[in-house]
Scaffold this motif. Structure first.
Motif, PDB file in Angstrom:
ATOM      1  N   SER A  95       0.816  -1.214   0.000  1.00  0.00           N
ATOM      2  CA  SER A  95       0.000   0.000   0.000  1.00  0.00           C
ATOM      3  C   SER A  95       0.849   1.262   0.000  1.00  0.00           C
ATOM      4  O   SER A  95       2.041   1.247   0.336  1.00  0.00           O
ATOM      5  CB  SER A  95      -0.963   0.071   1.201  1.00  0.00           C
ATOM      6  OG  SER A  95      -0.271   0.431   2.388  1.00  0.00           O
ATOM      7  N   GLY A  96       0.169   2.350  -0.364  1.00  0.00           N
ATOM      8  CA  GLY A  96       0.799   3.670  -0.275  1.00  0.00           C
ATOM      9  C   GLY A  96       1.119   3.989   1.174  1.00  0.00           C
ATOM     10  O   GLY A  96       2.167   4.566   1.487  1.00  0.00           O
ATOM     11  N   MET A  97       0.216   3.600   2.071  1.00  0.00           N
ATOM     12  CA  MET A  97       0.432   3.857   3.511  1.00  0.00           C
ATOM     13  C   MET A  97       1.742   3.215   3.977  1.00  0.00           C
ATOM     14  O   MET A  97       2.535   3.828   4.691  1.00  0.00           O
ATOM     15  CB  MET A  97      -0.760   3.281   4.293  1.00  0.00           C
ATOM     16  CG  MET A  97      -0.666   3.418   5.800  1.00  0.00           C
ATOM     17  SD  MET A  97      -0.743   5.122   6.353  1.00  0.00           S
ATOM     18  CE  MET A  97       0.746   5.266   7.321  1.00  0.00           C
ATOM     19  N   ASN A  98       1.970   1.976   3.561  1.00  0.00           N
ATOM     20  CA  ASN A  98       3.183   1.260   3.961  1.00  0.00           C
ATOM     21  C   ASN A  98       4.433   1.932   3.359  1.00  0.00           C
ATOM     22  O   ASN A  98       5.490   2.001   3.999  1.00  0.00           O
ATOM     23  CB  ASN A  98       3.052  -0.204   3.517  1.00  0.00           C
ATOM     24  CG  ASN A  98       4.282  -1.032   3.799  1.00  0.00           C
ATOM     25  OD1 ASN A  98       4.857  -1.600   2.889  1.00  0.00           O
ATOM     26  ND2 ASN A  98       4.707  -1.082   5.046  1.00  0.00           N
ATOM     27  N   ASN A 230       3.407   5.930  -4.467  1.00  0.00           N
ATOM     28  CA  ASN A 230       2.301   5.687  -5.381  1.00  0.00           C
ATOM     29  C   ASN A 230       1.498   4.477  -4.922  1.00  0.00           C
ATOM     30  O   ASN A 230       1.907   3.768  -4.003  1.00  0.00           O
ATOM     31  CB  ASN A 230       2.815   5.519  -6.817  1.00  0.00           C
ATOM     32  CG  ASN A 230       1.988   6.354  -7.769  1.00  0.00           C
ATOM     33  OD1 ASN A 230       0.754   6.325  -7.685  1.00  0.00           O
ATOM     34  ND2 ASN A 230       2.645   7.102  -8.637  1.00  0.00           N
ATOM     35  N   SER A 231       0.358   4.265  -5.587  1.00  0.00           N
ATOM     36  CA  SER A 231      -0.565   3.236  -5.094  1.00  0.00           C
ATOM     37  C   SER A 231      -1.431   2.699  -6.215  1.00  0.00           C
ATOM     38  O   SER A 231      -1.758   3.426  -7.166  1.00  0.00           O
ATOM     39  CB  SER A 231      -1.461   3.856  -4.023  1.00  0.00           C
ATOM     40  OG  SER A 231      -2.459   2.951  -3.642  1.00  0.00           O
ATOM     41  N   PHE A 232      -1.807   1.443  -6.082  1.00  0.00           N
ATOM     42  CA  PHE A 232      -2.787   0.860  -6.998  1.00  0.00           C
ATOM     43  C   PHE A 232      -4.214   1.192  -6.553  1.00  0.00           C
ATOM     44  O   PHE A 232      -5.161   0.983  -7.297  1.00  0.00           O
ATOM     45  CB  PHE A 232      -2.617  -0.671  -7.041  1.00  0.00           C
ATOM     46  CG  PHE A 232      -1.364  -1.115  -7.745  1.00  0.00           C
ATOM     47  CD1 PHE A 232      -1.387  -1.441  -9.093  1.00  0.00           C
ATOM     48  CD2 PHE A 232      -0.158  -1.185  -7.074  1.00  0.00           C
ATOM     49  CE1 PHE A 232      -0.233  -1.841  -9.763  1.00  0.00           C
ATOM     50  CE2 PHE A 232       1.007  -1.586  -7.725  1.00  0.00           C
ATOM     51  CZ  PHE A 232       0.967  -1.907  -9.073  1.00  0.00           C
ATOM     52  N   SER A 233      -4.364   1.676  -5.307  1.00  0.00           N
ATOM     53  CA  SER A 233      -5.692   1.824  -4.706  1.00  0.00           C
ATOM     54  C   SER A 233      -6.643   2.683  -5.536  1.00  0.00           C
ATOM     55  O   SER A 233      -7.796   2.314  -5.743  1.00  0.00           O
ATOM     56  CB  SER A 233      -5.575   2.479  -3.325  1.00  0.00           C
ATOM     57  OG  SER A 233      -5.070   1.580  -2.392  1.00  0.00           O
ATOM     58  N   LYS A 234      -6.170   3.849  -5.939  1.00  0.00           N
ATOM     59  CA  LYS A 234      -7.102   4.860  -6.450  1.00  0.00           C
ATOM     60  C   LYS A 234      -7.371   4.695  -7.941  1.00  0.00           C
ATOM     61  O   LYS A 234      -8.518   4.627  -8.359  1.00  0.00           O
ATOM     62  CB  LYS A 234      -6.577   6.264  -6.153  1.00  0.00           C
ATOM     63  CG  LYS A 234      -6.080   6.471  -4.721  1.00  0.00           C
ATOM     64  CD  LYS A 234      -7.176   6.376  -3.665  1.00  0.00           C
ATOM     65  CE  LYS A 234      -6.594   6.522  -2.259  1.00  0.00           C
ATOM     66  NZ  LYS A 234      -7.605   6.506  -1.209  1.00  0.00           N
ATOM     67  N   SER A 235      -6.310   4.613  -8.763  1.00  0.00           N
ATOM     68  CA  SER A 235      -6.508   4.624 -10.221  1.00  0.00           C
ATOM     69  C   SER A 235      -7.147   3.342 -10.729  1.00  0.00           C
ATOM     70  O   SER A 235      -7.815   3.345 -11.758  1.00  0.00           O
ATOM     71  CB  SER A 235      -5.169   4.819 -10.932  1.00  0.00           C
ATOM     72  OG  SER A 235      -4.475   5.895 -10.390  1.00  0.00           O
ATOM     73  N   TRP A 236      -6.907   2.228 -10.037  1.00  0.00           N
ATOM     74  CA  TRP A 236      -7.408   0.936 -10.530  1.00  0.00           C
ATOM     75  C   TRP A 236      -8.465   0.342  -9.586  1.00  0.00           C
ATOM     76  O   TRP A 236      -8.738  -0.864  -9.644  1.00  0.00           O
ATOM     77  CB  TRP A 236      -6.236  -0.039 -10.729  1.00  0.00           C
ATOM     78  CG  TRP A 236      -5.299   0.443 -11.801  1.00  0.00           C
ATOM     79  CD1 TRP A 236      -5.439   0.268 -13.150  1.00  0.00           C
ATOM     80  CD2 TRP A 236      -4.095   1.216 -11.621  1.00  0.00           C
ATOM     81  NE1 TRP A 236      -4.398   0.880 -13.819  1.00  0.00           N
ATOM     82  CE2 TRP A 236      -3.557   1.465 -12.910  1.00  0.00           C
ATOM     83  CE3 TRP A 236      -3.423   1.732 -10.509  1.00  0.00           C
ATOM     84  CZ2 TRP A 236      -2.383   2.200 -13.108  1.00  0.00           C
ATOM     85  CZ3 TRP A 236      -2.252   2.459 -10.712  1.00  0.00           C
ATOM     86  CH2 TRP A 236      -1.744   2.682 -11.995  1.00  0.00           C
ATOM     87  N   ALA A 237      -9.035   1.177  -8.701  1.00  0.00           N
ATOM     88  CA  ALA A 237     -10.091   0.726  -7.784  1.00  0.00           C
ATOM     89  C   ALA A 237      -9.653  -0.508  -6.996  1.00  0.00           C
ATOM     90  O   ALA A 237     -10.332  -1.530  -6.965  1.00  0.00           O
ATOM     91  CB  ALA A 237     -11.395   0.460  -8.542  1.00  0.00           C
ATOM     92  N   MET A 238      -8.485  -0.418  -6.367  1.00  0.00           N
ATOM     93  CA  MET A 238      -7.922  -1.576  -5.658  1.00  0.00           C
ATOM     94  C   MET A 238      -7.634  -1.234  -4.182  1.00  0.00           C
ATOM     95  O   MET A 238      -6.653  -1.728  -3.612  1.00  0.00           O
ATOM     96  CB  MET A 238      -6.638  -2.035  -6.361  1.00  0.00           C
ATOM     97  CG  MET A 238      -6.900  -2.599  -7.749  1.00  0.00           C
ATOM     98  SD  MET A 238      -5.375  -2.954  -8.684  1.00  0.00           S
ATOM     99  CE  MET A 238      -4.774  -4.410  -7.831  1.00  0.00           C
ATOM    100  N   THR A 239      -8.500  -0.456  -3.564  1.00  0.00           N
ATOM    101  CA  THR A 239      -8.207  -0.006  -2.186  1.00  0.00           C
ATOM    102  C   THR A 239      -7.967  -1.176  -1.231  1.00  0.00           C
ATOM    103  O   THR A 239      -7.096  -1.111  -0.374  1.00  0.00           O
ATOM    104  CB  THR A 239      -9.353   0.872  -1.643  1.00  0.00           C
ATOM    105  OG1 THR A 239     -10.595   0.228  -1.921  1.00  0.00           O
ATOM    106  CG2 THR A 239      -9.343   2.255  -2.257  1.00  0.00           C
TER     107      THR A 239
END
Ligand SMILES: Cc1ncc(COP(=O)(O)O)c(C=O)c1O
Length: 389
Positions: A95-98, A230-239
């Motif tokens: 995650s971006g948080m990590n 960066n993160s996969f969460s937002k652009s690819w709906a992978m929260t």
């Protein structure tokens, strides 16, 4: 007395969490409090994970991510930003948080301070505090036309114990985006002082007038003290997948290999297989998702503009809008009552540090019908809202 060290118990809980805990008990509540779309991860990404699982790809992987994923991240940077990032500077993170937590672990120590430009996603402040840094908030200002960052305020807040400056663009909660000349000046300052610049670019694709937001990587040299999250969460709906990546300065590879080893020991291989597919085949999904967000932004902006007593600050990117209500000074009380009395979940500005205390944030990455219902409820709620004396 518990064995927990004092700094942990003292960490501030997010006001959003309090609102959320009340809200999940309210039947029919419309949740707009979190930074999350109402769209599930697309099937082609899920299928890639399922295929990798069926192939038995369930083993430990390289600490910085599989070579194939790192190559896909490098290729993505070339295609989207036009920049070449050497494989030695890339790490997959949980995650971006990590990624933020590992940069905090790498850079700050007790006695240091870190600058956070606010209003800000609060988790980054807590990650820095857990690692011993004192937070110096530098609030942005706003007018009817948008948010403004005064870089002189940032520079004036720094002293010899300043180790890190955090900036998000596009920003949560404001939707503000940094202009290239300000980015140049900020990076030059960090380069001169050897201050780590933690650039949070997780919303880089959620922009409405260009394919991707300006990145600090456009202007940085490999040895600049720049960390891009960066993160996969937002652009690819992978929260829910908890997948992100980090680009760090040349020469830091060994440090991050150690930090990753002792934090997570690397990521799940089948998830990384899905990440490669998201990066390589996700452009149609991203375009459709941005269109979904644009429709949401337009609905919410128009509806808020037509409400008496409400003033929204136009966002440039990301999927949030912030607004004020005439006569409302306690955003926490406002959001609490909005949950109970109107069935809408929003985030109080007090969650985001200085600069937005009397504002409310909502996430508009939702379907048009849901947003219209939410705006109907908000309009009625605001019309009758009176702050307790
Ligand atoms: C500005 C910002 N950075 C980072 C993140 C972390 O994203 P994740 O941990 O889901 O990858 C978020 C999530 O809301 C965010 O708003």
């Amino acid at each position: 007395m518990t064995p927990i060290r004092p700094g942990i118990d003292a960490l501030e809980d997010s006001p959003i969490l309090h609102i959320f805990r009340e809200g999940i008990r309210v039947p029919g509540l419309i949740p707009m409090w979190a930074g999350e779309p109402d769209v599930p991860t697309p099937a082609f990404i899920c299928d890639a994970a399922t295929r990798a699982l069926a192939e038995g790809r369930t083993f430990y992987s390289d600490n910085r991510g599989t070579p194939a994923l790192r190559a896909a991240i490098a290729a993505y940077h070339r295609r989207i930003f036009g920049v070449d990032i050497h494989d030695d500077r890339i790490a997959f993170t949980f995650s971006g948080m990590n990624a933020v937590m590992q940069v905090a672990q790498a850079v700050v120590a007790p006695g240091d301070n870190a600058i956070v430009i606010t209003p800000s996603w609060p988790n980054v402040m807590r990650a820095l505090q857990i690692n011993g840094a004192a937070i110096r908030e530098v609030p942005m200002t706003h007018g009817n036309d948008g948010w403004r960052l005064n870089l002189d305020d940032v520079f004036a807040a720094c002293d010899p114990r300043t180790r890190l400056i955090y900036i998000a663009s596009p920003a949560n909660p404001t939707g503000w985006m940094i202009a290239p000349d300000q980015a140049e000046a900020l990076l030059a300052f960090c380069r001169d002082r050897n201050i780590a610049l933690l650039a949070d670019e997780v919303y880089h694709r959620i922009v409405y007038d260009r394919p991707a937001a300006f990145s600090f990587l456009h202007i940085a040299r490999p040895d600049d003290p720049l960390f891009v999250v960066n993160s996969f969460s937002k652009s690819w709906a992978m929260t829910g997948w908890r997948m992100g990546w980090l680009v760090f300065p040349a020469g830091c590879t060994a440090a991050f290999e150690k930090l990753i080893q002792f934090n997570t020991s690397g990521g799940l291989e089948f998830m990384q297989a899905a990440g490669i597919v998201a990066l390589e085949q996700g452009e149609d999904f991203v375009a459709g998702f941005v269109a979904h967000c644009r429709a949401g932004r337009d609905i919410v902006s128009q509806r808020l503009a037509s409400m008496k007593r409400v003033r929204a600050i136009p966002p440039q990117g990301a999927f949030y809008v912030m607004f004020e209500v005439d006569g409302m000074t306690d955003s926490f009380a406002f959001c609490r009552r909005a949950v109970r009395e109107a069935g809408i979940g929003m985030a109080p500005g007090t969650s985001f540090g200085r600069g937005a205390e009397t504002m409310v944030r909502l996430c508009y990455a939702k379907s048009p019908a849901l947003l219209h219902t939410a705006m109907d409820r908000l309009e009625q709620f605001v019309a009758g809202y009176e702050e307790a004396a």
